[in-house]
Design an enzyme around this catalytic site. Structure first.
Site, PDB file in Angstrom:
ATOM      1  N   ILE A  31      -6.221  -2.586   1.322  1.00 27.99           N
ATOM      2  CA  ILE A  31      -5.421  -3.400   2.232  1.00 27.99           C
ATOM      3  C   ILE A  31      -5.236  -2.707   3.589  1.00 27.99           C
ATOM      4  CG2 ILE A  31      -3.085  -2.617   1.629  1.00 27.99           C
ATOM      5  CD1 ILE A  31      -2.358  -5.620   1.328  1.00 27.99           C
ATOM      6  N   ASN A  86      -7.534  10.675  -5.033  1.00 23.99           N
ATOM      7  CA  ASN A  86      -6.286  11.427  -4.880  1.00 23.99           C
ATOM      8  C   ASN A  86      -5.612  11.518  -6.245  1.00 23.99           C
ATOM      9  OD1 ASN A  86      -6.542  11.704  -2.068  1.00 23.99           O
ATOM     10  ND2 ASN A  86      -5.666   9.679  -1.736  1.00 23.99           N
ATOM     11  N   GLN A  93      -1.619  10.997  -3.856  1.00 23.07           N
ATOM     12  CA  GLN A  93      -1.728   9.711  -4.554  1.00 23.07           C
ATOM     13  C   GLN A  93      -0.464   8.890  -4.354  1.00 23.07           C
ATOM     14  OE1 GLN A  93      -2.758  10.078  -8.707  1.00 23.07           O
ATOM     15  NE2 GLN A  93      -2.991   7.858  -8.979  1.00 23.07           N
ATOM     16  N   HIS A  99      -7.883   5.360  -9.102  1.00 21.30           N
ATOM     17  CA  HIS A  99      -8.821   4.594  -8.258  1.00 21.30           C
ATOM     18  C   HIS A  99      -9.723   5.543  -7.494  1.00 21.30           C
ATOM     19  CE1 HIS A  99      -4.973   5.192  -6.187  1.00 21.30           C
ATOM     20  NE2 HIS A  99      -5.661   5.364  -5.072  1.00 21.30           N
TER      21      HIS A  99
HETATM   22  P1  5GP Z   1      -3.828   6.562  -2.842  1.00 24.43           P
HETATM   23  O1  5GP Z   1      -3.084   7.255  -1.737  1.00 24.43           O
HETATM   24  O2  5GP Z   1      -2.942   6.262  -4.034  1.00 24.43           O
HETATM   25  O3  5GP Z   1      -5.097   7.262  -3.217  1.00 24.43           O
HETATM   26  O4  5GP Z   1      -4.322   5.198  -2.221  1.00 24.43           O
HETATM   27  C1  5GP Z   1      -3.773   3.956  -2.523  1.00 24.43           C
HETATM   28  C2  5GP Z   1      -4.504   2.954  -1.672  1.00 24.43           C
HETATM   29  O5  5GP Z   1      -4.146   1.675  -2.131  1.00 24.43           O
HETATM   30  C3  5GP Z   1      -4.131   3.020  -0.176  1.00 24.43           C
HETATM   31  O6  5GP Z   1      -5.308   3.255   0.594  1.00 24.43           O
HETATM   32  C4  5GP Z   1      -3.517   1.642   0.096  1.00 24.43           C
HETATM   33  O7  5GP Z   1      -3.878   1.122   1.352  1.00 24.43           O
HETATM   34  C5  5GP Z   1      -4.059   0.787  -1.049  1.00 24.43           C
HETATM   35  N1  5GP Z   1      -3.149  -0.271  -1.449  1.00 24.43           N
HETATM   36  C6  5GP Z   1      -1.824  -0.151  -1.722  1.00 24.43           C
HETATM   37  N2  5GP Z   1      -1.307  -1.344  -2.074  1.00 24.43           N
HETATM   38  C7  5GP Z   1      -2.333  -2.240  -2.040  1.00 24.43           C
HETATM   39  C8  5GP Z   1      -2.419  -3.640  -2.319  1.00 24.43           C
HETATM   40  O8  5GP Z   1      -1.450  -4.309  -2.663  1.00 24.43           O
HETATM   41  N3  5GP Z   1      -3.640  -4.210  -2.175  1.00 24.43           N
HETATM   42  C9  5GP Z   1      -4.742  -3.499  -1.794  1.00 24.43           C
HETATM   43  N4  5GP Z   1      -5.887  -4.178  -1.700  1.00 24.43           N
HETATM   44  N5  5GP Z   1      -4.700  -2.186  -1.533  1.00 24.43           N
HETATM   45  C10 5GP Z   1      -3.509  -1.561  -1.652  1.00 24.43           C
END
Ligand code: 5GP
Ligand code: ZN
Length: 112
Positions: A31, A86, A93, A99
């Protein structure tokens, strides 16, 4: 677990722009992309972090990683791409459903 954003995307409770789906794995656009193309590959089953994975997840993790080049190519990242996982708060994370970030395109992306 039912408050997990990514589990909600899996079941369609909140929308996600899907790139790929099969019975075990889902990929959708981030997103808040930090490159022209930026999508996430997740297992449909809830696993919080890479550190929570065991030998029973070996095939699933391999499948997720092997999807990265295939989906990156389908998304037009022919010159290459970056992958990022992450893990935990100290690893940056934010969403605790494992992911793999796959991103690239546009100007070269540097992220340490
Ligand atoms: P992390 O920091 O946990 O590795 O990354 C989480 C990722 O999830 C971030 O890049 C963030 O933009 C994405 N993200 C968080 N909430 C949503 C959502 O509701 N939809 C989508 N498509 N991506 C999300
Ligand atoms: Zn989840």
């Amino acid at each position: 677990m039912n408050d997990c954003i990514f589990c909600k995307i899996v079941v369609g409770e909140i929308p996600g722009s899907r790139v790929y789906e099969d019975d075990e794995v889902l990929a959708f656009h981030d997103i808040h992309p930090f490159a022209r193309v930026h999508f996430l590959i997740i297992p449909k089953a809830h696993i919080a972090t890479l550190a929570d994975c065991g030998a029973e997840h070996e095939r699933l993790l391999g499948k997720m990683l092997l999807l990265a080049p295939r989906l990156a190519s389908e998304q037009g990242l022919d010159a290459g791409f970056k992958t990022l996982i992450n893990t935990g708060r100290g690893g940056g994370q934010e969403v605790f459903h494992i992911h793999v970030h796959v991103f690239g395109g546009g100007d070269p992306v540097k992220r340490s």
